[in-house]
Write a protein that holds these residues in place. Structure first.
Motif, PDB file in Angstrom:
ATOM      1  N   ALA A  49       0.841  -1.200   0.000  1.00 17.95           N
ATOM      2  CA  ALA A  49       0.000   0.000   0.000  1.00 17.95           C
ATOM      3  C   ALA A  49       0.873   1.246   0.000  1.00 17.95           C
ATOM      4  O   ALA A  49       2.024   1.217   0.463  1.00 17.95           O
ATOM      5  CB  ALA A  49      -0.911   0.014   1.221  1.00 17.95           C
ATOM      6  N   TYR A  59      -3.514   0.572  -3.356  1.00 17.79           N
ATOM      7  CA  TYR A  59      -3.333  -0.750  -2.761  1.00 17.79           C
ATOM      8  C   TYR A  59      -2.999  -1.794  -3.817  1.00 17.79           C
ATOM      9  O   TYR A  59      -3.468  -1.725  -4.956  1.00 17.79           O
ATOM     10  CB  TYR A  59      -4.625  -1.181  -2.039  1.00 17.79           C
ATOM     11  N   LYS A  64      -6.534  -4.942  -1.462  1.00 19.39           N
ATOM     12  CA  LYS A  64      -7.539  -3.912  -1.685  1.00 19.39           C
ATOM     13  C   LYS A  64      -8.889  -4.370  -1.131  1.00 19.39           C
ATOM     14  O   LYS A  64      -9.294  -5.505  -1.343  1.00 19.39           O
ATOM     15  CB  LYS A  64      -7.644  -3.594  -3.172  1.00 19.39           C
TER      16      LYS A  64
END
Length: 115
Positions: A49, A59, A64
């Motif tokens: 990230a 991300y 994510k």
């Protein structure tokens, strides 16, 4: 020279949550992009990230929707909130930033996801 110190790792069951912290020795969070990387046993270190100097997050596809990167400029601390953890999230997690053209790394914090 900036120093980074990660904390908050530990052992958690699948489906659980952890929040990692990265204490930054200088207040650069509104100037530098900050990143979380992770390294699983026997694998290369991989990006997880990023939060830009403007506060925009990004991300990796496999985190994510489960991980959230954030920062507190007042305490110059970077965070990674990790939810719905999976065994494959087991890794050493590092925060990092680029200064003077090179990556500056913390010592890492171990996250183990296991029942």
């Amino acid at each position: 020279q900036v120093q980074l110190v990660e904390s908050g790792g530990g052992l958690v069951q699948p489906g659980g949550s952890l929040r990692l912290s990265c204490a930054v020795s200088r207040n650069i969070l509104s100037i530098n992009a900050m990143h979380w990387y992770r390294q699983a046993p026997g694998k290369q270190r991989e990006w997880a990230a990023t939060i830009t100097s403007s506060g925009i997050p990004d991300y990796a596809s496999d985190v994510k929707g489960r991980f959230t990167i954030s920062r507190d400029n007042a305490t110059h601390t970077l965070y990674l909130q990790m939810n719905s953890l999976k065994p494959e999230d087991t890794a050493i997690y590092y925060c990092t930033t680029i200064m003077g053209g090179r990556y500056i790394w913390g010592q890492g914090t171990q996250v183990t996801v296991s029942s």
